[in-house]
Design an enzyme around this catalytic site. Sequence first.
Site, PDB file in Angstrom:
ATOM      1  N   HIS A  56      -7.892   4.743  -1.722  1.00  0.00           N
ATOM      2  CA  HIS A  56      -8.956   5.072  -2.617  1.00  0.00           C
ATOM      3  C   HIS A  56      -9.274   6.618  -1.950  1.00  0.00           C
ATOM      4  O   HIS A  56      -8.770   7.151  -0.827  1.00  0.00           O
ATOM      5  CB  HIS A  56     -10.220   4.481  -2.585  1.00  0.00           C
ATOM      6  N   HIS A  58     -11.748   8.391  -0.914  1.00  0.00           N
ATOM      7  CA  HIS A  58     -12.973   8.911  -0.053  1.00  0.00           C
ATOM      8  C   HIS A  58     -12.282   9.523   1.420  1.00  0.00           C
ATOM      9  O   HIS A  58     -11.012   9.373   1.831  1.00  0.00           O
ATOM     10  CB  HIS A  58     -13.674   7.855   0.580  1.00  0.00           C
ATOM     11  N   HIS A 115     -15.699  -0.248  -5.622  1.00  0.00           N
ATOM     12  CA  HIS A 115     -16.187   0.955  -4.631  1.00  0.00           C
ATOM     13  C   HIS A 115     -15.811   2.232  -5.187  1.00  0.00           C
ATOM     14  O   HIS A 115     -16.724   2.989  -4.871  1.00  0.00           O
ATOM     15  CB  HIS A 115     -15.241   0.725  -3.369  1.00  0.00           C
TER      16      HIS A 115
END
Length: 256
Positions: A56, A58, A115
């Site tokens: 992901h 981040h 998330h």
Amino acid sequence: MAAHIHQFLCLKDNFGVLIHDPETRHTAAIDAPEAGPILEALAAKEWNLTEILVTHHHLDHIGGIPGLKAKFPEARVIGPAREADKIGKLDQAVGEGDQVTVGRLEAMVLDIPGHTSGHVAYWFEGEDILFTGDTLFAMGCGRGFEEPPNVLFESLMKLAKLNGEIQVYCGHEYTLANGEFALTIEPDNVLLRDRVAEVRQLRAENKFTLPTTLTIELGTNPFLRADEPSVQQAVGLPGADPVAVFTELRERKNRA
Ligand SMILES: [Zn+2]
């Protein structure tokens, strides 16, 4: 189980993980929290980086990509198509059901939003290894930053249905804090009590608590146990919909 796995810390509590195929000598980094420790790990193993598998967008999962590419310009960056605009240039943009190869090792991509909206897992089915990023943690789960709780819950249930013997690697060493929270929910869960005692010992010896297995998580992780009467009772929602129980658990953990 032909793959070699090497796990180490990056930043404060992020895991760096390398998966290596000894036959072709391909090596993938799972996420890239920071380049330095990953390059040191590669050098120590005498492995060359050929793939970076991003779970992901981040920054503590992609911040090391430029430094890795500087040393290994041929390494292919593979990540979720739905987050390509946030990650930067992807050599392979992936989503549910896509196949990713690291030499002879094959992973299936699973969409597990919650998330973040485009979060993916990499399931090396032939190796019984699963990389869950910041979605499933040992005895915990990630925060639902970009999707409502029901979406994160569905993603966790999707992972929970896979083979229980699968070895699960996560994005952070959060296990002890997660276990202490889990004990506030199920203080009488013997499996949980034993697991937290084991984790305390491991951390006291400065050892990692991962990988875990899905079987261990089903017995100890409150976020996978929202349909258990003991968990429902603990959050004051006996008989409630598991999504409501999960939502309450997630809110309590956010406040913990
Ligand atoms: Zn994250």
